[in-house]
Design a protein around this motif. Structure first.
Motif, short mmCIF file in Angstrom:
data_model
loop_
_atom_site.label_atom_id
_atom_site.label_comp_id
_atom_site.label_asym_id
_atom_site.label_seq_id
_atom_site.Cartn_x
_atom_site.Cartn_y
_atom_site.Cartn_z
N LEU A 134 48.71 14.04 55.80
CA LEU A 134 47.72 12.97 55.91
C LEU A 134 47.05 13.09 57.27
O LEU A 134 47.73 13.17 58.30
CB LEU A 134 48.39 11.59 55.79
CG LEU A 134 49.17 11.33 54.50
CD1 LEU A 134 49.89 10.00 54.57
CD2 LEU A 134 48.25 11.36 53.28
N GLY A 135 45.72 13.15 57.28
CA GLY A 135 45.05 13.36 58.55
C GLY A 135 43.57 13.07 58.51
O GLY A 135 43.11 12.22 57.75
N VAL A 136 42.83 13.81 59.32
CA VAL A 136 41.42 13.52 59.54
C VAL A 136 40.62 14.81 59.71
O VAL A 136 41.17 15.88 59.95
CB VAL A 136 41.21 12.65 60.81
CG1 VAL A 136 41.82 11.27 60.65
CG2 VAL A 136 41.76 13.37 62.04
N ASN A 137 39.31 14.68 59.60
CA ASN A 137 38.37 15.70 60.03
C ASN A 137 38.02 15.44 61.49
O ASN A 137 37.85 14.29 61.90
CB ASN A 137 37.09 15.62 59.21
CG ASN A 137 37.23 16.14 57.80
OD1 ASN A 137 36.87 17.26 57.50
ND2 ASN A 137 37.77 15.30 56.90
N ILE A 138 37.90 16.52 62.28
CA ILE A 138 37.38 16.39 63.63
C ILE A 138 36.43 17.54 63.92
O ILE A 138 36.52 18.61 63.30
CB ILE A 138 38.50 16.35 64.71
CG1 ILE A 138 39.32 17.64 64.70
CG2 ILE A 138 39.37 15.12 64.53
CD1 ILE A 138 40.32 17.73 65.86
N ASN A 139 35.54 17.32 64.87
CA ASN A 139 34.53 18.32 65.23
C ASN A 139 34.93 18.99 66.55
O ASN A 139 34.85 18.38 67.61
CB ASN A 139 33.17 17.63 65.37
CG ASN A 139 32.05 18.61 65.65
OD1 ASN A 139 32.27 19.79 65.87
ND2 ASN A 139 30.83 18.10 65.64
N PRO A 140 35.35 20.25 66.51
CA PRO A 140 35.78 20.92 67.75
C PRO A 140 34.65 21.17 68.74
O PRO A 140 34.91 21.44 69.92
CB PRO A 140 36.37 22.25 67.25
CG PRO A 140 35.69 22.50 65.95
CD PRO A 140 35.48 21.15 65.34
N GLN A 141 33.40 21.06 68.29
CA GLN A 141 32.28 21.28 69.20
C GLN A 141 32.23 20.24 70.31
O GLN A 141 31.63 20.47 71.36
CB GLN A 141 30.97 21.31 68.41
CG GLN A 141 30.87 22.57 67.54
CD GLN A 141 29.89 22.44 66.39
OE1 GLN A 141 29.76 21.39 65.77
NE2 GLN A 141 29.20 23.52 66.07
N SER A 142 32.90 19.10 70.10
CA SER A 142 32.97 18.09 71.16
C SER A 142 33.79 18.57 72.35
O SER A 142 33.66 18.04 73.45
CB SER A 142 33.58 16.79 70.60
OG SER A 142 32.76 16.24 69.59
N TRP A 143 34.65 19.56 72.12
CA TRP A 143 35.49 20.09 73.20
C TRP A 143 34.64 20.61 74.35
O TRP A 143 34.98 20.43 75.52
CB TRP A 143 36.40 21.19 72.66
CG TRP A 143 37.41 21.70 73.65
CD1 TRP A 143 37.20 22.61 74.65
CD2 TRP A 143 38.79 21.33 73.72
NE1 TRP A 143 38.37 22.83 75.35
CE2 TRP A 143 39.35 22.07 74.80
CE3 TRP A 143 39.60 20.47 73.00
CZ2 TRP A 143 40.69 21.95 75.15
CZ3 TRP A 143 40.93 20.35 73.34
CH2 TRP A 143 41.46 21.07 74.41
N ASN A 144 33.54 21.28 74.02
CA ASN A 144 32.70 21.87 75.06
C ASN A 144 31.94 20.81 75.86
O ASN A 144 31.41 21.10 76.93
CB ASN A 144 31.70 22.84 74.45
CG ASN A 144 32.34 24.16 74.05
OD1 ASN A 144 33.46 24.46 74.44
ND2 ASN A 144 31.63 24.95 73.26
N VAL A 145 31.88 19.59 75.36
CA VAL A 145 31.20 18.50 76.06
C VAL A 145 32.16 17.83 77.04
O VAL A 145 31.84 17.62 78.20
CB VAL A 145 30.62 17.48 75.07
CG1 VAL A 145 29.91 16.35 75.81
CG2 VAL A 145 29.66 18.16 74.10
N ASN A 146 33.35 17.47 76.53
CA ASN A 146 34.33 16.80 77.39
C ASN A 146 35.73 17.03 76.83
O ASN A 146 36.23 16.24 76.04
CB ASN A 146 34.03 15.31 77.49
CG ASN A 146 34.79 14.63 78.62
OD1 ASN A 146 35.96 14.95 78.85
ND2 ASN A 146 34.15 13.72 79.31
N PRO A 147 36.39 18.12 77.22
CA PRO A 147 37.70 18.44 76.64
C PRO A 147 38.77 17.39 76.92
O PRO A 147 39.62 17.14 76.07
CB PRO A 147 38.05 19.79 77.27
CG PRO A 147 37.21 19.89 78.50
CD PRO A 147 35.95 19.15 78.18
N ASN A 148 38.74 16.78 78.09
CA ASN A 148 39.77 15.79 78.41
C ASN A 148 39.67 14.57 77.50
O ASN A 148 40.68 14.01 77.08
CB ASN A 148 39.68 15.39 79.87
CG ASN A 148 40.14 16.49 80.81
OD1 ASN A 148 41.00 17.29 80.45
ND2 ASN A 148 39.56 16.55 82.00
N ALA A 149 38.43 14.15 77.21
CA ALA A 149 38.25 13.01 76.30
C ALA A 149 38.73 13.36 74.91
O ALA A 149 39.37 12.54 74.23
CB ALA A 149 36.78 12.59 76.27
#
Length: 451
Positions: A23-38
């Protein structure tokens, strides 16, 4: 002791159904390049707070092979592909997956979507390039598994996303083309010695039956596919039930189904285009979504991946950036996405995700109570049972339940979420001679846990 005439809910451990994969979710890894800590902070909360065990990484477009690597679709030109997969466009994917691995998560699906390279046709796949598209997908798997250091541990690849939806999230293609792509990727995985990654699909919208037929009738494809994947939004189980029935009526009855995208509809799907939902609240959005997910589980799916974990930007089609505002975590500032805040979905789905884990088995539950949707699960390792549901009545409802063919239980822990309470712990429910009674709040989501 409760009399039989008073009982309006029965849980029967002798009647067993599907095993839960995740059981889980979809996430967008492209956000990592914007703010990895967040992103790390949100992922931590999705795992340890919400209880996610399964992640689908959705990123776009499918056009990274800007020119043909060579004239042989069976031979990877690593001088070319290494430069592609070591660039920021893909380092965000590897870094997100690596961080999930560091948190103990390996149930990860790579799911690129959007237009193909121009030379393959862009939003409409050209005839004859199917094996080149398959090579592009297979090279990505090979790189992550065998060329990157450290290797990325993921379990599934979804190579095509919603191909029958007009070209916005995958190139439009015929069912024969789709079938060729799946079997060609499966052949690559076999020849490449990739044993721990399988295919999932078709991850399609209304055109899924023909796509499923192209997949499930191909022996090579099915040798590398454990789960059919589907998408459904809103109050319907037509896709999930259809996929489950497709497995039952096939030669591969040991396969399963994952709803790789599911949720209540967000603002008429305008949330895809950068519009907020007028109401993310419990009564009109999060609560109904919980009911719909339970309905999918009740028809027999093995997994759920909610759309989606956090607000993010997508490129499709053709690299056009658009914010998606479906997130369980809301971005605070699109110009500086450094803080995310919790939306009601988090507290609602914690009622399920926090308790039902991979390996649990759905067991039979029935109720004569109107406007009550319920599901039940059992942990085969220790006999723990989970009873969860959604009261859609505008009045509280008392459930008078009996536990049949289950180990003796003395108490049930009680948790509830509604418009005024965020995953609150209530008083334990006493069980006498395997019978119990509990008043469920109006419009409330509840979970009873017994060991």
């Amino acid at each position: 002791m409760y009399t039989a005439s008073a009982q309006n809910l029965t849980v029967d451990g002798a009647k067993k159904y599907q095993t839960i994969h995740g059981l889980g979710v979809n996430i967008n890894p492209q956000s990592w390049n914007v703010n990895p800590n967040a992103v790390k902070t949100v992922i931590d909360s999705l795992i340890t707070g919400l209880g996610c065990t399964s992640f689908r990484l959705m990123y776009d477009d499918c056009d990274w092979e800007a020119r043909n690597d060579n004239n042989d679709p069976n031979s990877y030109n690593w001088a070319y592909y290494d430069s592609v997969y070591s660039a920021p466009r893909f380092t965000c994917v590897w870094n997100t997956a690596q961080y999930l691995n560091s948190r103990g998560i390996t149930d990860i699906t790579l799911s690129p979507d959007g237009a193909a390279p121009g030379w393959m046709g862009g939003t409409k796949l050209k005839p004859g390039v199917e094996v080149e598209y398959a090579e592009m997908m297979a090279s990505m798997v090979y790189y992550g598994q065998k060329r990157r250091t450290p290797a990325i541990h993921f379990s599934m690849l979804s190579p095509i996303n919603e191909t029958t939806c007009g070209g916005g999230e995958a190139p439009v293609m015929t069912t024969n083309q789709l079938g060729t792509i799946f079997s060609s990727i499966a052949t690559h995985l076999i020849h490449d010695g990739i044993t721990n990654v399988t295919l999932v699909g078709p991850d399609d919208c209304d055109g899924w039956p023909a796509s499923v037929h192209a997949i499930i009738t191909n022996k090579i494809t099915m040798s590398k596919l454990k789960f059919l994947g589907g998408h459904q939004y809103g109050n319907s189980t037509s896709t999930s039930k259809g996929l489950v029935d497709s497995v039952k009526n096939s030669a591969y009855k040991d396969r399963g189904v994952i709803m790789t995208e599911a949720n209540e509809v967000c603002n008429g799907f305008k949330c895809d285009g950068g519009s907020y939902n007028p109401d993310y609240g419990f009564n009109n959005y999060a609560g109904p979504a919980y009911k719909y997910i339970l309905q999918h589980l009740n028809v027999g799916v093995n997994g759920i991946q909610l759309w989606e974990g956090y607000d993010s930007r997508y490129h499709h089609p053709n690299r056009y950036l658009t914010w998606s505002f479906w997130g369980i975590f809301a971005v605070n500032d699109t110009l500086k996405p450094d803080v995310y805040t919790i939306r009601p979905h988090y507290y609602v789905f914690k009622q399920l995700y926090n308790f039902v884990k991979p390996g649990f088995q759905r067991i039979d539950i029935s109720t004569s109570r109107p406007n009550l949707t319920v599901s039940a699960f059992r942990n085969p390792k220790n006999g723990e049972i989970i009873i969860t549901g959604k009261n859609d009545s505008d009045d509280p409802q008392t459930i008078d339940g009996i536990l049949k063919n289950l180990a003796s239980i003395s108490t049930l822990k009680y948790y509830y979420t509604d418009a005024s309470h965020n995953f609150s712990r209530g008083a334990d429910v006493e069980v006498n001679d395997q019978s119990f009674s509990k008043l469920i709040p109006a419009f409330g989501v509840f979970t009873l846990v017994g060991k």
